[in-house]
Scaffold this active site. Structure first.
Site, PDB file in Angstrom:
ATOM      1  N   LYS A 281      -2.836  -8.292  -1.667  1.00 50.97           N
ATOM      2  CA  LYS A 281      -3.672  -7.239  -1.044  1.00 50.97           C
ATOM      3  C   LYS A 281      -4.904  -6.616  -1.715  1.00 50.97           C
ATOM      4  CE  LYS A 281      -5.168  -3.755   2.651  1.00 50.97           C
ATOM      5  NZ  LYS A 281      -4.727  -2.487   2.929  1.00 50.97           N
ATOM      6  N   GLN A 282      -4.069  -6.826  -3.012  1.00 54.83           N
ATOM      7  CA  GLN A 282      -5.171  -5.731  -4.097  1.00 54.83           C
ATOM      8  C   GLN A 282      -4.046  -6.227  -5.763  1.00 54.83           C
ATOM      9  OE1 GLN A 282      -3.613  -2.797  -1.155  1.00 54.83           O
ATOM     10  NE2 GLN A 282      -4.676  -1.759  -3.418  1.00 54.83           N
TER      11      GLN A 282
ATOM     12  N   GLU B 249      -0.538  -4.188  -0.330  1.00 53.22           N
ATOM     13  CA  GLU B 249      -0.093  -3.602   1.014  1.00 53.22           C
ATOM     14  C   GLU B 249       0.682  -4.795   1.887  1.00 53.22           C
ATOM     15  OE1 GLU B 249      -2.809  -0.994   2.763  1.00 53.22           O
ATOM     16  OE2 GLU B 249      -2.005   0.800   1.513  1.00 53.22           O
TER      17      GLU B 249
ATOM     18  N   TRP C 117      -3.629   8.091  -2.535  1.00 53.93           N
ATOM     19  CA  TRP C 117      -4.166   7.961  -3.738  1.00 53.93           C
ATOM     20  C   TRP C 117      -4.698   7.364  -5.081  1.00 53.93           C
ATOM     21  CZ3 TRP C 117      -2.758   3.349  -7.022  1.00 53.93           C
ATOM     22  CH2 TRP C 117      -3.112   2.055  -6.530  1.00 53.93           C
ATOM     23  N   ASP C 118      -5.629   6.862  -3.673  1.00 50.56           N
ATOM     24  CA  ASP C 118      -7.105   6.360  -3.835  1.00 50.56           C
ATOM     25  C   ASP C 118      -7.828   8.073  -5.364  1.00 50.56           C
ATOM     26  OD1 ASP C 118      -6.439   5.618  -1.739  1.00 50.56           O
ATOM     27  OD2 ASP C 118      -7.847   4.722  -0.982  1.00 50.56           O
TER      28      ASP C 118
END
Lengths: 738, 738
Positions: free
Chosen positions: B570-571, B462, B331-332
């Site tokens: 994580k983000q 994640e 998806w990046d």
């Protein structure tokens, strides 16, 4: 003691496929099991399972991670002891066989079989096989093979040898319930003399070894040198005995010293003696239904066959009847099978709990691996105590195994008052699991109040994974906290200074009590039922278009993500907690919960129906209880789950006993009182069963309008006995009539 | 156009390890990439990566399940084109080499390197390597090697051949971010003549083939027959060129016809021409910080190098700079990299979206496998469109990829008005993803109101898996539903009857609108922030005793279950949605959310810091924005994640551009208005950058007190332009001054 309906025959089972019959008629003694392979046409290289004898192999993950279980542990499926080669003296091999009759005698553990054998040339003979496994002398198995002429009446050559495969069979499978590849142990076999073969097997990875011997008992040298002559139309019999050594690091027993040639009749006597003890302590008779009566006898028989007795082994999910689930031990032991032993055979219950105790060091390591700084986390599935679950969302995430083990320790102590065991093993297990919960859980402040929660866990229901505050898990953890206080008090009364040895003091006990008081138990005010977890009730129900029979069991037809996003349960979950803690909820609430959860449960797990039966009985719906019970009682005999070929469903065998005892007779123990209640369904005219609690054997006798409890042997119990809510006093052979 | 700080040298990178330098100085053109292996001492059998050229291998699961991804897809790491053998004419091989200087010219794509070579006997010479990859002619790569005497000044033997490994390298690794074993393709190599080698590689599993040629350009036959003579102290140069065929089923090109020997200078011209176009459309100049200026140029350069241009390939997580993440597309692309292309190079953006379109049939199949009866689910990680994630909780469960792709289609259309693309590909993708959400989600009735929910999903974060109502997922799904209505309207205006071709009518559009209106977006009334998911805020925070630096990244130190049970991200997750939809929340709420989520985010993902930078800029904290931006801008140049050797962090390269453009200059497009806002931090005295929107190249020029927007080329835009909240009108070369 009247022993009827203690014979299982081919007519009593629904399926006649060889693999199915191999399982159903398997013999075992906790140490090893012998599947009932066809001695002529069955696979000679598999069929013997030794409890705790296994290989390991690295677990390969598509994408691995830190702390994942590292090794598969796989019970070895060793060569068949029953296999036999039979040929005419003209060299025609009897390669075809038909099993025409079987009789498994549950009172003696003797298996009688009839076969018709045939050569490619059409020659036929009849063979009768009688086999038995040692129950007190658990290293022995024996069989006699008797031959009579069929259309062939000439000379017969018989030979018997343990077949050694070139390499162990690899069985890859997409079905997680089956076993995976076996390891590749090192096998050696040699004939010590014409009558005696030695078989030595040594695992490559676990450094275990077993030496087995297979010998001909019949001490007639002539038989070894010339063919049997069937011309006389008499039965000609050959007897064999096998010795299967214990599992050890080096098992290189001298055959002369160890392999004591006895006789088949001695072995039968040994077995009969054992089974007499079992039935004396735990006979069950279900009046009015012979089929059911046989089924429950069979279930108890197989439970006893499966359970490891040496404190180093336990009860595999399939017992020793098949290699399904790789011979692993699960929480099923404590929650489904142990109760039978706890209430009929306390020394066995102690051994099974001792098995867990000896894995405690590994459980401590595992807790550290899972980021929990204190306490111990027992392996979800294991043989050697190390976690072997290769799918953590329905493996390690079922942390509740810790509380299940603690619960079982408490139940054992409650009835035995065996403080020695508590001091030696039990307290440490309950303490270490309580410490695990303490450090695994978290306080959650909501407004002025705070509660203790457990996040990202999986409860018994494997169709719902990685949720917060699973009711079952939380309720059992709460009990785990309470139990440590109770046991500490028991110890302190007898040994005022002993607790310091365990590194705990009054402040710790206060802390555990505080935790117990604050464990969060999710409850839906809307539905007035306990919630399976924080989110279960808010998910959509399993859709109708995916509910036709061919979609079940769901796990074989849907991706886990698909199953997890629905409100669907594989088995009893919140209801399992309700069963364990009858005092928690009113019958009205129980009914609401039952109705609700029954509507979302598929019973895809063999652990489900027995609990639904028990609770239906408790809440006054004996007809529903009976319906569920019938499915549990005969699950393997009718091959309900369609995978009995991989082994019996041991937890369900235990569950069927629970359904009778905890269900129809309302049995439970609480605060040193043994409770009974008469919940007999109309289909069961009478239910009689025995228990051994402490030193006394009780007999409970229920019929539509009567409930008797009597002491069959042993002293008058010191604990209270309650029937249908009234405390009664028991005199020897006295009874209580409703 | 002033081009400064467009040269990356050894002094500009923090690490001098060969594997790191190989990545950082890699050349690529979307079709293939050439890592900057040391030509003398580097590994000759790996270093060339061809986009979408891969092998598959069965995924092995410790415990598999229905619908699990079946095959690994692994990009092939093919032999190095740069490798060279150099020896004295007395047979001493130059086996040691030191890379003494490197200059990667970002304006021409030319890589100049200096090496000192040494024999075991201590003889030294100097070697200069100039290499370049074709950017318009994307099948070509070329290099010249120039030698001058060191302490050795005699004859020199030079040979060059593609090395073929006995079998492809297998690289098992416990780090899921690295690549796994490569497949074992079939390689053939042959010299067609003394100057030309053919290399043919055919995959075993995917039936792909590539033919490559490596030839010496220098048309001097003498050079092939006698040693170079360094005695004259002059530079002796050899030029080579490689042709790397397209990926096809049979790639057996006739070398005479296809391998057009040109010259290195022609290739350099081709490359320069391409890069001039890139910089014309997307030049960025960061005043006041040369280091930063270089970094952002480098990032844009590598983004352009990595992106597949043929509609059959995409942008791998590591581009073509390394084989990390197996060459998979995630998806990046849509959320981190595509915006750069959408706003500077629309034909490329279209090609990248077209890649997704051609995987739509597989996405439909995947939706069925996941129990969703309509619509399509794009693969979480893939090369060929099939799901290749071997860990579904952080793979397939990230359903949001569907909405991410739809979002990107919408953004592309918004700025291009390319209705042809929408009719041919875009609408179908948005429709099929909307249908997926419709059938995946569920209505949840609460009292009188009902809301549409999504269960058991994983959001971008994640470290939190299988939750309900992930805010990001729900918000993007809501947009997906809205977008289908918007695009349908666009189509209907031009082609009133066209919608029927897609099988939808007004009732469908009403249904989608209703779903959009009812998608549930979790919000904490307590904290007055959007909630990451239904349970995130109720979990305990990651404990202090596990927060020392050596515990990060958490995924390499803790079991997923340990990470999942804490409130740790994580983000950027909810904040990523906030970034995408600025209109959703006030600056005050944004500040609250930012403060909250910053406190629980580890930034263990390279996709995190850029978003934190953008939002800090938006909420008026340019210093914090600058701090995060500095980490993103130079992530690979300082080897921040310590794994640049496996390849560049492409998403972060895109993210660093976004941080400048969407962050410091407040760029976003909404309702046909292009917005800018000046959020420059004090460390950046001036920021100038270009975009190509529709047919016009804009230049945006920001300094502390000024914001200019001008049209550099192309027509005056028809869309609105807003600066700091005011709509401005743009004349050619006009500007707006604050």
């Amino acid at each position: 003691m009247i022993l009827r309906d203690y014979h299982l025959t081919l007519r009593d089972v629904s399926d006649q496929q060889p693999e199915y019959l191999e399982t159903v008629f398997s013999l075992a003694n906790g140490h090893f099991g012998v599947r009932a392979n066809d001695p002529i046409s069955g696979n000679p290289i598999t069929g013997t399972l030794i409890n705790g004898f296994y290989e390991t192999a690295p677990i390969t993950y598509g994408e691995g991670g830190v702390g994942y279980a590292q090794k598969h542990q796989t019970i070895l499926n060793l060569p068949d002891l029953r296999h036999l080669n039979v040929a005419t003296n003209t060299g025609h091999r009897f390669s075809e066989s038909t099993r025409t009759a079987v009789d498994l005698d549950l009172t003696t553990g003797t298996l009688d079989e009839q076969y018709e054998l045939k050569t490619h040339q059409g020659e036929t003979i009849q063979m009768a096989v009688k086999s038995v496994i040692g129950q007190n002398q658990t290293s022995f198995w024996g069989a006699s093979y008797s031959f009579v002429a069929g259309n062939y009446a000439g000379g017969l050559l018989v030979s018997k040898a343990i077949a050694v495969p070139a390499q162990a069979e690899a069985i890859p499978s997409a079905d997680p319930r089956k076993t995976r590849m076996a390891g590749l142990p090192v096998c050696e076999t040699a004939f010590i003399n014409q009558r005696l073969q030695r078989y030595h097997v040594k695992t490559r990875t676990t450094k275990q070894a077993v030496t087995a011997f297979l010998g001909m008992l019949t001490p007639n040298a002539k038989l070894l040198q010339q063919p049997l002559d069937l011309g006389d139309r008499q039965a000609h019999t050959l007897e064999y005995e096998a010795y299967v050594g214990e599992v050890g690091e080096q098992n290189t027993i001298d055959p002369a010293a160890q392999f004591m040639i006895s006789s088949l009749s001695a072995l039968i006597a040994d077995s009969r003696d054992f089974w007499q003890g079992v039935w004396h302590r735990s006979e069950v008779t279900v009046g009015g239904n012979d089929e059911l009566n046989l089924a429950i006898h069979y279930n108890i028989f197989q439970l006893n066959q499966a359970a490891g007795r040496d404190g180093r082994t336990n009860i595999a999910a399939k017992g020793l009847s098949g290699s399904g689930y790789e011979g692993h031990y699960f929480w099923d032991t404590e929650m489904y099978m142990l109760p039978y032993f706890t209430y009929t055979n306390q020394p066995m219950a102690r051994q099974l709990l001792y098995y867990r105790y000896q894995t405690l060091p590994k459980a401590r390591e595992r807790a550290r691996e899972m980021g929990v700084t204190k306490g111990a986390l027992f392996a979800w599935r294991t043989i050697n105590g190390e976690e072997a679950s290769a799918y953590f969302p329905a493996g390690t995430a079922q942390y509740h195994i810790d509380a299940d083990i603690a619960y079982a320790v408490g139940k054992y102590y409650e009835i035995t008052r065996d403080l020695d065991f508590i001091l030696q093993c039990g307290f440490e297990m309950v303490l270490e699991t309580a410490r695990f919960w303490e450090n695994f859980g978290a306080w959650h402040q909501i407004g002025a109040s705070s509660r203790f929660e457990f996040h990202t866990v999986t409860g018994p229901d494997e169709y719902t994974a990685l949720v917060n505050n699973n009711y079952y898990t939380n309720r059992l953890a709460k009990h785990n906290f309470e139990l440590i206080g109770y046991l500490a008090n028991e110890i302190r009364q007898r040994y005022p200074n002993k607790l310091a040895d365990f590194g705990i003091g009054p402040a710790d006990l206060e802390k555990f009590q505080k935790l117990a008081d604050h464990v969060y138990l999710p409850y839906s005010a809307d539905l007035q039922i306990n919630e399976q977890d924080d989110s279960f009730l808010s998910k959509p129900r399993w859709p109708a278009d995916k509910s036709t029979p061919e979609n079940f069991p769901l796990l074989l037809h849907y991706h886990p993500l698909t199953i997890y996003r629905y409100q669907v349960a594989k088995q009893a979950d919140t209801l399992l907690a309700d069963y364990l803690f009858p005092e928690d909820l009113s019958v009205d609430q129980l009914k609401r919960e039952y109705d609700y959860y029954e509507g979302v449960t598929t019973h895809d797990s063999s652990l489900s129906r027995s609990i639904f039966s028990i609770l239906a009985a408790r809440m006054g719906d004996p007809e529903k209880a009976y319906k569920y019970f019938m499915d549990t009682a005969r699950m393997d005999l009718v091959n309900l789950q369609k995978n009995t070929a991989d082994g019996l469903h041991l937890a369900n065998l235990g569950g069927s006993w629970l359904a009778l005892v905890a269900g129809f007779s309302g049995f439970y123990v609480q605060d040193e009182v043994v409770h009974f209640a008469n919940h007999l369904p109309k289909e069961i005219s009478r239910l009689t069963y025995r228990m051994k609690i402490a030193a006394s054997v009780l007999e409970i006798d229920l019929s539509a309008d009567k409930t008797f409890v009597s002491v069959i042997s042993g002293p008058i119990p010191t604990y209270g006995v309650s029937v249908n809510g009234d405390l009664i006093s028991l005199a020897k052979s006295s009874s209580y009539e409703e």
